[in-house]
Enzyme design. Structure first.
Site, PDB file in Angstrom:
ATOM      1  CB  THR A  28      33.061  45.216  47.102  1.00 59.47           C
ATOM      2  OG1 THR A  28      33.890  44.110  47.442  1.00 59.47           O
ATOM      3  CG2 THR A  28      32.838  46.075  48.330  1.00 59.47           C
ATOM      4  N   GLY A 110      29.005  24.257  52.119  1.00 57.70           N
ATOM      5  CA  GLY A 110      27.865  24.955  52.719  1.00 57.70           C
ATOM      6  C   GLY A 110      28.224  25.893  53.857  1.00 57.70           C
ATOM      7  CG  ASP A 160      33.572  33.266  45.683  1.00 55.88           C
ATOM      8  OD1 ASP A 160      34.110  34.151  46.382  1.00 55.88           O
ATOM      9  OD2 ASP A 160      32.366  32.969  45.773  1.00 55.88           O
TER      10      ASP A 160
HETATM   11  C1  GLA Z   1      29.518  35.076  47.390  1.00 58.97           C
HETATM   12  C2  GLA Z   1      29.697  35.338  45.892  1.00 58.97           C
HETATM   13  C3  GLA Z   1      30.860  36.311  45.658  1.00 58.97           C
HETATM   14  C4  GLA Z   1      30.683  37.572  46.504  1.00 58.97           C
HETATM   15  C5  GLA Z   1      30.397  37.218  47.969  1.00 58.97           C
HETATM   16  C6  GLA Z   1      30.060  38.425  48.821  1.00 58.97           C
HETATM   17  O1  GLA Z   1      30.631  34.403  47.892  1.00 58.97           O
HETATM   18  O2  GLA Z   1      29.972  34.128  45.219  1.00 58.97           O
HETATM   19  O3  GLA Z   1      30.951  36.628  44.294  1.00 58.97           O
HETATM   20  O4  GLA Z   1      29.683  38.395  45.981  1.00 58.97           O
HETATM   21  O5  GLA Z   1      29.324  36.301  48.082  1.00 58.97           O
HETATM   22  O6  GLA Z   1      31.177  39.244  48.940  1.00 58.97           O
END
Ligand code: GLA
Length: 349
Positions: A28, A110, A160
């Protein structure tokens, strides 16, 4: 080997940042929607001192030392992350002449627990302190994301980096990725958040991720909206009328945003059972509509529920990797034993 052993002098400063697991709100963030991640107790520590004209780093996890000139592009290795942080600060106009760093991480790499965001945020925190730079934690998260997108070359969202920069232990970060406003939500007492790795490597994660992003952009064009965030649940008829597979992709994002809003309410009202149901509904949607799960991962989710989890779902970008499960604290041991019996490759974090 520590900093002193590698470089022969004391570091000037140090900083750290955690890995994360996302509880609800998957795929999202690049649709300007809502997410609900929480920091983990695993973290990355960066010790640093100033250098002129180069980035030099030692990664304790790989027992490797690498050096790069400030003008050099990415090389496809771990040094890309700290080098990208120095690069982005210089791009943004900050005085950063170069740095020498020692990196050490306990974030599993990973598996989908954002070891890269932890490294970026820890590096930027260390550099901010080292050079007395003046920016806040939201700006730091934005810089970290820019380093990953523009230097490392991964088109990630902002979730993140935001949770690594602003998350607090014992809390989930309820984040609106459109304007980056956020609120901390207390995690339910008496429940453990367990990350269970399926042992299935994340196949084609990067290309699959980019395809999903493009599909979402196409769905927006057809629906006439700026971002899928702008599509309310009530517009499901228009969503269902999109051509395959855009209808499925948009349906996931629209319903997932609604699940985050309801999930936050459930947590704030102490309704853990409802939160667990929403986690399961999220998994179902990621499996059927967004198609980022794998049969083994679906099986692991079922096994987790069978052994007492109130909710479980694939977490992170998907295409393999780990799931997150919410388990009553008192049943943790039995849960892990049961899951291991039915899925021997499972690893718990
Ligand atoms: C990865 C990306 C995030 C997000 C997730 C899916 O972790 O780094 O920004 O898009 O996938 O929710």
């Amino acid at each position: 080997m520590g900093f002193i052993e590698v470089f022969g002098h004391q570091p000037a400063t140090d900083a750290s940042a955690p890995g994360r697991v996302n509880l609800l709100g998957e795929h999202t963030d690049y649709n300007q929607g809502f997410v609900l991640p929480t920091p983990l107790s695993y973290n990355t520590r960066v010790e640093a001192s100033a250098m002129d004209g180069i980035i030099e780093a030692y990664a304790e996890n790989f027992s490797q030392r690498k050096v790069r000139g400030l003008q050099n592009a990415k090389q496809g290795d771990w040094l890309d992350y700290p080098a990208g942080c120095v690069w982005v600060l210089r791009q943004a106009g900050y005085q950063v002449p170069g740095a020498r760093m020692h990196l050490k991480s306990s974030v599993p790499i990973g598996v989908g627990l954002s070891s890269s965001a932890a490294l970026e945020v820890a590096t930027l925190r260390a550099l901010r302190r080292l050079f007395g730079l003046d920016f806040d934690d939201v700006t730091l998260a934005r810089l970290a994301q820019r380093a990953e997108v523009e230097y490392v070359g991964v088109r990630c969202g902002i979730m993140d980096q935001m949770v690594a920069s602003l998350g607090q232990p014992g809390h989930a970060l309820f984040l609106d990725t459109r304007d980056l406003s956020y609120r901390l939500v207390t995690l339910p007492r008496g429940y453990a958040i367990l990350v269970v790795d399926s042992g299935i490597p994340r196949r084609l994660a990067e290309s699959g991720y980019n395809t999903r992003r493009t599909e979402c952009e196409e769905a927006c064009k057809l629906l006439g909206v700026k971002a899928l965030r702008d599509v309310p649940l009530q517009s499901m008829r228009a969503v269902n009328g999109l051509p395959e597979p855009l209808n499925r992709r948009a349906r996931h994002v629209v319903t997932e945003n609604a699940r985050v809003l309801e999930g936050v309410e459930a947590l704030e009202q102490g309704n853990v059972k409802r939160f667990g149901e929403l986690m399961l509904a999220s998994h179902q949607s990621l499996k059927e509509d967004y198609r980022v799960s794998l049969p083994e991962v679906d099986q692991l989710v079922e096994i987790c529920i069978k052994h007492g989890a109130v909710g479980a779902r694939i977490t992170g970008a998907g295409f393999g990797g780990a799931i997150v499960a919410l388990v009553p604290e008192g049943e943790k041991e039995l849960f892990c034993q049961g899951v291991t019996k039915d899925y021997p490759a499972a690893k718990f974090f």
